[in-house]
Design an enzyme around this catalytic site. Structure first.
Site, mmCIF file in Angstrom:
data_model
loop_
_atom_site.group_PDB
_atom_site.id
_atom_site.type_symbol
_atom_site.label_atom_id
_atom_site.label_comp_id
_atom_site.label_asym_id
_atom_site.label_seq_id
_atom_site.Cartn_x
_atom_site.Cartn_y
_atom_site.Cartn_z
ATOM 1 C CG ASP A 1 0.326 4.600 -11.343
ATOM 2 O OD1 ASP A 1 1.409 4.265 -10.834
ATOM 3 O OD2 ASP A 1 -0.418 5.475 -10.855
ATOM 4 C CG ASP B 1 -0.374 4.211 -5.118
ATOM 5 O OD1 ASP B 1 -0.854 3.466 -4.253
ATOM 6 O OD2 ASP B 1 0.843 4.475 -5.202
#
Length: 595
Positions: free
Chosen positions: A120, A122
């Site tokens: 991922d 963030d």
């Protein structure tokens, strides 16, 4: 170097002798409570007691005498314990410390079987400063006032970083922010209505019991990702404002409006523009590590070498060695033939700006960060990505448009939007167990991959600070004190029934309860003054957040690059000792005992 290697060991546990001593002391204490004092726990069975001691003594009086003796004995233990509290035992100083940068294992993981690494963006590859929470909070409150017509006085609110923690729940029906333990019970000091902490009596009045049942759980919303800090704080501030202003409000509307405002901040791109415009303010570069080439050279030599290179106009060459730990980790994976992919809900322009700031700007490497990844997928719409049949779309970086042609293969250096897990696996042919996915959101990032057979790694940024606190002698001291008080309270309650407690018993209970309250308060303040630790309750039990990590994360750590501290073919195994969360070390109360 030996000291360095010891600090990197992931599963530091108490020595065998420490565990053996704690176990023996626990066994002796349990024997002293059970079995060695006939009739001790036979209060209420008058006939049995009378037959053992004779008929000339009244059973009730005998029980009272025995209870009084036991209370005196417990009082003596308590006084001895208080004297031992005056200094930290040497045994606590000698207890092993956990590694803040360690990888902690819920399910065994062999790194040599992992061929594909997914990430991922963030709070996984990118980490942010507290300035981001303030930014999201300010943009959301402006949306509430300007678009949803909340009172203009709400614009005076300011984000309070000392108030929220991750893993709280919001009760949409009652308007309370709750911290739950591993078994779904409300923590005694973990229930807030607005910014006001509710007493245990008020909690029981509102909920009937501290335990949240299935019906009540349907009204709870989990705040689990790193963006939830601003959301939890804004919800509490809005509720408190309505209470202070004596305005009627529906708690469910407050959540819906605040959540809508937070989502609006992300979807509108307002926060993304602010971050990219000033990345130094919002993004945290992990530049503390110089390339491993220089890791064994003293700082004086590095500085001297840098000056020499600058004088020779080779400074650019020297800068090429200054690489972030993240970049080193990603390059190491590529060099070992691993496949890498990026799967994020954020738009490409935002990810590109952040990745260039973190990886390219200080590395001297002008190659695109995309070359590190075999597949780059933006705006993936997780968690629906894992269950939907949405097709992939090619994204044109220059024109900011999506192509209409079908995607049946992934082209290097190409960016893709949307898509679904089913199509992803069909195109890549990557099998579930050989894939590991790193993410920070336990539900959006990890629940889907866990169900699909991928291995999962939770990135919990606050893990480092919490382990450092748990390693501190002052915390372990308070933890051991708390366990002693708990044992003594258990003895009192097991000795005398509530209906027959005399003055001495009640005085002892009051003093023990006050000492316990002080220990809990001291431990909570070491983490967060409002809700305490993220992973633990004030009593040392694992929190509900820990439960979800245990359920959806095979391993967890503070940063992906912590994997560099382990051999590439390491076997990460669950600790041999029985604990719910492997990074917790329990301090046995027996370390204090001198009686």
């Amino acid at each position: 170097m030996a000291a360095v290697r010891r600090s990197l060991h992931p599963f530091l546990a108490p020595s065998f002798e420490t565990l053996r001593y704690a176990f023996l002391m626990s066994s002796l204490n349990s024997q002293s409570r059970v079995g060695h004092d006939p009739g001790r726990f036979r209060r209420g069975f008058g006939g049995t007691v009378a037959s053992e001691v004779g008929t000339d003594i009244q059973p009730c009086n005998l029980d009272a005498v025995k209870a009084g003796d036991e209370i005196e004995k417990i009082r003596h233990e308590f006084e001895e314990a208080k004297r031992s509290f005056l200094k930290i035992p040497v045994a606590i100083k000698e207890m092993p410390k956990m590694n803040p940068k360690g990888i902690y294992v819920n399910k065994n993981l062999r790194l040599d079987t992992i061929q594909v690494y997914g990430f991922d963006y963030d709070y996984t590859l990118a980490h942010y400063s507290e300035n981001l929470q303030s930014l999201i909070y300010d943009l959301a409150k402006k949306h509430l006032v300007n678009e949803l017509k909340y009172p203009e006085s709400c614009l005076q609110f300011e984000y309070d970083p000392t108030f929220p923690i991750r893993g709280l729940y919001y009760d949409r029906l009652k308007g309370c922010l709750l911290k739950l333990d591993f078994f779904g019970s409300i923590e005694t000091d973990g229930c807030f209505f607005g910014r006001h902490k509710l007493s245990l009596e008020k909690i029981k009045e509102m909920y009937g019991t501290r335990h949240i049942g299935r019906d009540q759980a349907r009204g709870l919303v989990g705040l689990m990702d790193f963006f939830c800090f601003s959301e939890a704080c804004l919800i509490a501030d809005i509720v408190q404002h309505f209470v202070d202003a004596k305005l009627d409000f529906d708690a469910s509307y407050v959540y819906e409006d605040v959540n809508h405002a937070i989502q609006r901040v992300h979807r509108s791109g307002l926060a993304h523009k602010e971050i990219i415009a000033d990345p130094h303010k919002y993004l945290v570069k992990n530049v503390s590590s110089i390339s491993l080439t220089f890791s064994i050279i003293s700082m004086e030599k590095i500085v001297s070498f840098a000056i020499e290179m600058l004088q020779k106009w080779y400074f650019k060459f020297f800068v090429s060695f200054l690489q972030s730990q993240l970049l080193c980790f990603l390059k190491m994976l590529k060099q070992k033939g691993k496949k890498l992919f990026l799967l994020t809900n954020s738009p490409y322009s935002f990810v590109d700006g952040g990745m260039r700031f973190m990886l390219e700007d200080h590395s001297g490497d002008r190659n695109s960060w995309r070359e590190l990844f075999d597949v780059v997928i933006a705006q993936a719409n997780k968690p629906s990505f894992y269950t939907s049949d949405h097709p992939f779309r090619c994204y044109d970086i220059e024109k900011d448009t999506l192509a209409f042609t079908a995607v049946d293969r992934f082209i290097p250096n190409q960016v893709y939007y949307h898509g679904c897990l089913k199509s992803f696996l069909q195109i890549t042919k990557w099998k579930g167990p050989e894939v590991i996915y790193f993410g920070d959101h336990l539900f959006s990032d990890l629940r889907g991959p866990a169900k699909a057979g991928w291995r999962t790694a939770a990135i919990i940024h606050e893990l480092e600070s919490e382990i450092e606190i748990q390693n501190d002698e002052s915390y372990r001291f308070q933890q051991a004190k708390f366990h002693i008080i708990q044992e003594l309270l258990g003895k009192v309650h097991a000795t005398v029934v509530s209906s027959k407690r005399g003055t001495a018993c009640r005085a002892l209970l009051d003093e023990l309860n006050e000492q316990r309250r002080q220990c809990r308060s001291a431990m909570r303040r070491m983490f967060n003054r409002s809700f305490g630790a993220t992973f633990l309750t004030d009593t040392g039990r694992e929190s509900a957040f820990s439960y979800h990590i245990h359920q959806y994360a095979d391993v967890y750590t503070s940063k992906p690059e912590n994997f560099m501290l382990y051999p590439p073919k390491a076997w990460l195994h669950v600790p041999y000792d029985i604990k719910i969360m492997p990074h917790h070390v329990k301090v046995p109360s027996s370390l204090f005992k001198i009686w």
